[in-house]
Design an enzyme around this catalytic site. Structure first.
Site, short mmCIF file in Angstrom:
data_model
loop_
_atom_site.label_atom_id
_atom_site.label_comp_id
_atom_site.label_asym_id
_atom_site.label_seq_id
_atom_site.Cartn_x
_atom_site.Cartn_y
_atom_site.Cartn_z
CG ASP A 42 -9.59 3.27 -9.73
OD1 ASP A 42 -9.96 2.08 -9.57
OD2 ASP A 42 -8.39 3.58 -9.89
NE ARG A 55 -1.10 -5.91 -2.28
CZ ARG A 55 -1.89 -5.50 -3.27
NH1 ARG A 55 -1.54 -4.46 -3.99
NH2 ARG A 55 -3.01 -6.11 -3.54
#
Length: 751
Positions: A227, A608
């Site tokens: 990841d 975000r």
């Protein structure tokens, strides 16, 4: 698990997510855009491998970057397939390497019971080595040596390779560190110990040098999944290649557009060149976003499309279009901070929790004006991952000097700076001074005037005398000069700024750290500009500094740098200081690689936000001790104009006066009951843009000489655009290269 259970694992997945879960037989690169469900894909892929019998639990190695992420992945797979998931290796790079080394340590001259030295242990060992080599820790800081050794190991460099990578004898820092590194490694080996960087480096060397060991782990781990691949360094990338090259069942997940840790040795080339390493690799793009509105995604897409080195993708959502992106054109940083506070109140009144609102800035020094406005507006906030401006060490040191000069009876402030910066006035001499002051029932300042009477002699007495002279000069300035002149004297005459510069030059701290601390001191000079007296300034700062967290409040607005924001998400995001030289940072202006990273940082900030995104820039700003007119960030122009809404205040108040005014509750109910700022004369109006200087009419070309009101004469190196948007790059001998918006630049043509 049977076929039915395996099919159930595909439920609710998009087409690309399903492709990533089902893929078999060749390397796989999952380019996972922000908010595209990459963790879901990873966990479903692992569960599907187990459910179909394509892999046994012990044949899977899944690597993440944090223990928390590893635990979450392990638990989610267990929820999908049951307790057999516990037999998988799901861990961080370091944890996986420890397990390998415990069983293979004898192959590299260690016993299986080797110790692991943490950062504090490593630093202590470096200090011992340096002491044995006669190196002065004041001239070469152990912290810098530890950092250099760590960076060398991240690049798989032994002491010899590290030394040869420099400039030979012309690089004394590198050659000295190499000698420390050599002795440091020998002591680690003798102690049967490794530091954290050794854990990865030694496994890479183990697999390279012992073919039987490598073959064993190649057979064991038939499926390797990693990841956040864009954050890997060279050593981590080599580990993945060594373990996965035979079976080639390597799955890496990441996003080059979110690679923002180059300063920590992360190498974006690892993910960008994955297809070159594995020419038969399959690439799956995860472009559907499950977090943000389409307008926010369009802003992110428009921005990052200007980076040439990336996997092309376009984020989209099946959700709502959302509000337009708000771009606020502030007159200065106080107008900007006041607007952010007001808009925060409006969002909260509309039902957005304070904990779902975040303020992002590029450098820590920018938080100061925002903090002051939020305190006055009584909006609780928390500086995430950092220290509030007035709590930062260098700021507290400078303010202690200022308080001691303004109030000679302030013993506490004087105690803080007796030997800051170092003036050979150590603890023993200080204790003598304290005892003498107590015996005479006098202030510490009075005792300092006669160090010999206190029993202080030699270099310490000379240090005390120099401090006494310095404080006398500062006291006179407090009485006669403006606060900004006093503050400049505190920063420069005390040696606080020079000490940081000296620490940077001798490697005591990184250029990044030193630059941030110098910016904070320069910003403190900007603070002084808004006050008529030093006393008034100290009183105002005391109010802000004493606010702590504005009481026992659970809900707070989050303040943080762009880098800290990675991995987080909020309903509403404000990105402030979107100006050329601030964001993108001035370090990146002449470096295309750095500029690409700055754009990735901006992309991370934009993505975000879930529902609301506000961007702001100021036409003028006092920051880092300089007052300057600023060009809006090029990143703003890279966002499609069709999805933006531009607003500006036409507030006629003097910025510095308005900054010190107490906030009053606005009558507009949409502004909230508690959180509003002084209402501007018009919430939305014409851009508060300074009048043109006329420099855009000079018809400048490269090679022309110009004179700047502050920076003197300089040479024009390039001119771009024309008319109102014309910009010019000028090289000034005193301040270096500056890019200026001509219609705002106070320059004249010379000759």
């Amino acid at each position: 698990m049977g076929v039915g259970e395996a099919e159930a694992l595909l439920e609710g997945l998009t087409g690309p997510q399903t492709s990533a879960v089902l893929h078999r037989g060749a390397p796989l690169l999952v380019v996972a855009g922000a908010g595209s469900g990459k963790t879901r894909v990873l966990t479903r892929r692992i569960a599907h491998l187990l459910a179909t019998g394509d892999a046994a639990p012990h044949e899977i190695l899944a690597i993440t970057f944090t223990n928390k992420a590893a635990a979450e992945m392990r638990d989610r797979v267990a929820d999908l397939v049951g307790p057999e998931a516990k037999r998988m290796w799901v861990s961080t790079f370091h944890s996986a390497c420890v397990r390998i080394l415990r069983s293979q340590a004898d192959r590299i001259g260690y016993s299986s019971s080797f110790s692991i030295y943490d950062a504090a242990d490593a630093r202590r060992l470096v200090e011992l080595v340096m002491a044995d080599q006669g190196l002065d820790p004041k001239r070469l800081a152990p912290k810098a040596v530890v950092s250099a050794i760590s960076n060398a190991k991240s690049h798989l460099q032994n002491p010899k390779a590290y030394a040869e990578a420099g400039l030979g004898d012309r690089d004394p820092f590198r050659s000295t560190v190499a000698e420390v590194y050599r002795s440091y490694q020998l002591r680690l080996s003798n102690a049967n110990a490794m530091d954290f960087d050794d854990l990865i480096m030694k496994v890479v060397l183990l697999l390279r040098e012992h073919e039987d060991v490598r073959r064993g782990y190649e057979e064991r781990f038939r499926h390797l999944l990693v990841d956040e691949y864009q954050d890997t360094n060279l050593a981590q990338n080599q580990l993945v290649m060594l373990l996965g090259s035979k079976h080639r069942n390597v799955t890496v997940v990441g996003d080059a557009d979110q690679s923002i840790y180059r300063f920590r040795a992360a190498d974006v080339r690892n993910i960008l060149q994955f297809e070159k390493t594995f020419p038969d690799a399959t690439v799956v793009l995860l472009e559907q976003n499950f977090r943000s509105t389409q307008n926010i995604l369009d802003a992110a897409n428009g921005l990052i499309a200007h980076n040439p080195g990336r996997h092309a993708k376009k984020l989209f959502t099946e959700g709502e279009q959302g509000d337009p992106i708000t771009i606020y054109k502030a007159s200065d940083e106080w107008d900007e901070a006041r607007w952010v506070a007001t808009e925060t109140g409006k969002l909260h009144a509309r039902g957005v929790p304070l904990s779902e609102i975040a303020i992002f800035y590029r450098t820590n020094a920018q938080s100061r004006s925002l903090e002051e406005q939020f305190v006055r507006a009584e909006i609780p906030y928390l500086v995430v991952g950092g220290t509030r401006f007035y709590d930062r060490r260098e700021v507290r040191d400078a303010l202690a000097y200022l308080r001691a000069a303004a109030n000679p009876s302030d013993d506490l402030s004087l105690r803080r700076v007796l030997n800051t910066p170092k003036r050979k006035f150590g603890e023993t001499s200080q204790k003598k001074l304290f005892a003498y002051a107590a015996m005479k029932a006098s202030s510490l300042r009075e005792a300092l005037r006669d160090p010999e009477a206190a029993g202080v002699s030699g270099p310490a007495a000379r240090g005390a005398a120099s401090l006494d002279l310095l404080l006398t000069e500062l006291e006179e300035l407090v009485a006669l000069a403006s606060p900004i002149e006093v503050m400049e004297a505190v920063v420069h005459r005390t040696g606080l700024a020079a000490e940081i510069e000296a620490e940077r030059s001798r490697g005591a701290e990184s250029a990044h750290e030193a630059e941030g601390r110098l910016e904070n001191l320069a910003e403190l000079i900007s603070v002084a500009e808004g006050y008529e007296t030093v006393v008034a300034m100290l009183e105002a700062i005391a109010i802000v500094a004493d606010s702590d967290d504005l009481g026992d409040v659970d809900e707070r607005v989050s303040f943080m740098t762009m880098h800290i924001a990675k991995g987080l998400e909020f309903d509403a995001v404000f990105m402030v200081g979107m100006e050329h030289g601030i964001f993108p940072h001035f370090r990146s202006l002449d470096d295309p690689v750095e500029l690409e990273e700055e754009r990735r940082v901006a992309y991370v900030g934009v993505t975000r936000a879930r529902r609301y995104l506000h961007l702001s820039h100021a036409w003028s700003r006092s920051l880092w001790g300089q007052h300057q007119n600023n060009i809006p960030s090029q990143f703003l122009s890279e966002i499609p104009e069709a999805i933006t809404k531009t607003v500006a205040s036409s507030n006629g108040d003097s910025p510095r006066t308005a900054a010190r005014d107490r906030f009053i509750a606005p009558s507009d109910p949409d502004s909230g009951r508690v959180f509003g700022a002084r209402r501007p004369e018009a919430d939305i109006g014409p851009v508060a843009e300074p009048p043109s200087t006329g420099a855009e009419e000079l018809e400048l070309i490269a090679g022309d000489r110009v004179s700047h009101r502050r920076w003197g004469e300089g040479l024009v190196t390039s001119v771009t655009d024309a008319g109102r948007d014309a910009t010019v790059t000028v090289m000034f001998p005193m301040v270096g290269s500056k890019k200026l918006l001509l219609r705002m630049a106070p320059i004249e043509k010379v000759g």
